[in-house]
Enzyme design. Structure first.
Site, short mmCIF file in Angstrom:
data_model
loop_
_atom_site.label_atom_id
_atom_site.label_comp_id
_atom_site.label_asym_id
_atom_site.label_seq_id
_atom_site.Cartn_x
_atom_site.Cartn_y
_atom_site.Cartn_z
N CYS A 23 0.94 -1.59 -0.44
CA CYS A 23 0.29 0.06 0.18
C CYS A 23 0.71 1.25 -0.29
O CYS A 23 0.07 2.27 0.04
CB CYS A 23 -1.20 0.26 0.90
SG CYS A 23 -2.53 -0.63 1.39
N HIS A 27 -1.73 3.10 -6.31
CA HIS A 27 -2.68 2.00 -6.59
C HIS A 27 -4.11 2.98 -6.11
O HIS A 27 -4.28 3.40 -5.78
CB HIS A 27 -3.13 0.27 -5.54
CG HIS A 27 -2.43 0.55 -4.38
ND1 HIS A 27 -2.03 1.38 -3.43
CD2 HIS A 27 -3.92 0.45 -3.36
CE1 HIS A 27 -2.91 1.54 -1.83
NE2 HIS A 27 -3.60 0.60 -2.00
N HIS A 68 -12.41 9.67 -10.18
CA HIS A 68 -11.25 9.81 -10.80
C HIS A 68 -9.71 10.87 -10.57
O HIS A 68 -9.31 11.11 -11.60
CB HIS A 68 -11.06 9.86 -12.76
CG HIS A 68 -12.67 8.49 -12.88
ND1 HIS A 68 -13.27 8.62 -12.17
CD2 HIS A 68 -11.73 7.39 -13.08
CE1 HIS A 68 -13.69 7.38 -13.16
NE2 HIS A 68 -13.25 6.92 -13.80
N GLU A 130 -13.90 -0.14 0.98
CA GLU A 130 -12.28 0.21 -0.25
C GLU A 130 -12.15 -1.20 -1.32
O GLU A 130 -11.46 -1.43 -2.44
CB GLU A 130 -10.63 0.71 1.08
CG GLU A 130 -10.14 0.55 0.16
CD GLU A 130 -8.77 0.89 1.50
OE1 GLU A 130 -8.71 2.30 1.35
OE2 GLU A 130 -7.79 -0.30 1.57
#
Length: 138
Positions: A23, A27, A68, A130
């Site tokens: 992480c 990503h 986005h 998530e």
């Protein structure tokens, strides 16, 4: 108390500074946000809130700021500026690491109170998924 919930989905990237696993790298996720809004009683139409109002206020903010985008810790500004300069990518900076916990807390405590300030209801909780199997609730 009567509670209504609206789901909002958005795509965003992030990374967790100093994370000891994967992480730490950039990503992305297909986030799902569930906003629970409550009131002590319904309005004259028998509603806590028109679901369209949640969409108009909360989804609009999410679309303009998170969807986005790349959500980064403010200490990642150098990298964020390079990415923005090279790609035009929309960047949203947070005061903390952009974990699901911090994103949900930021929305509940800082963003949504400003969006729903003049209303007769309140945000009771947020769930931020998530992944389909992992979520936080604040």
């Amino acid at each position: 108390m009567i509670k209504c919930t609206r789901r909002i989905e958005f795509d965003a990237g992030h990374r967790i500074i100093e994370h000891q696993n994967k992480c730490q790298f950039l990503h992305g996720h297909r986030y799902v946000l569930e906003i629970a809004i409550a009131a002590n009683k319904t309005d004259k139409l028998g509603m806590v809130i028109d679901f369209g109002l949640i969409k108009d206020l909360a989804k609009k903010w999410i679309d303009e700021n998170f969807d986005h985008s790349l959500i980064l810790h403010q200490d990642d500004k150098e990298m964020g500026q390079q990415i923005e300069n090279c790609t035009g990518q929309k960047i949203y900076y947070m005061q903390n690491n952009p974990t699901a916990e911090n994103i949900a807390t930021h929305l509940k405590n800082e963003i949504f109170p400003k969006l729903f300030v003049s209303q007769n209801f309140f945000v009771t909780s947020l769930k931020l998924y998530e992944t389909p199997n992992c979520f936080v609730e604040v």
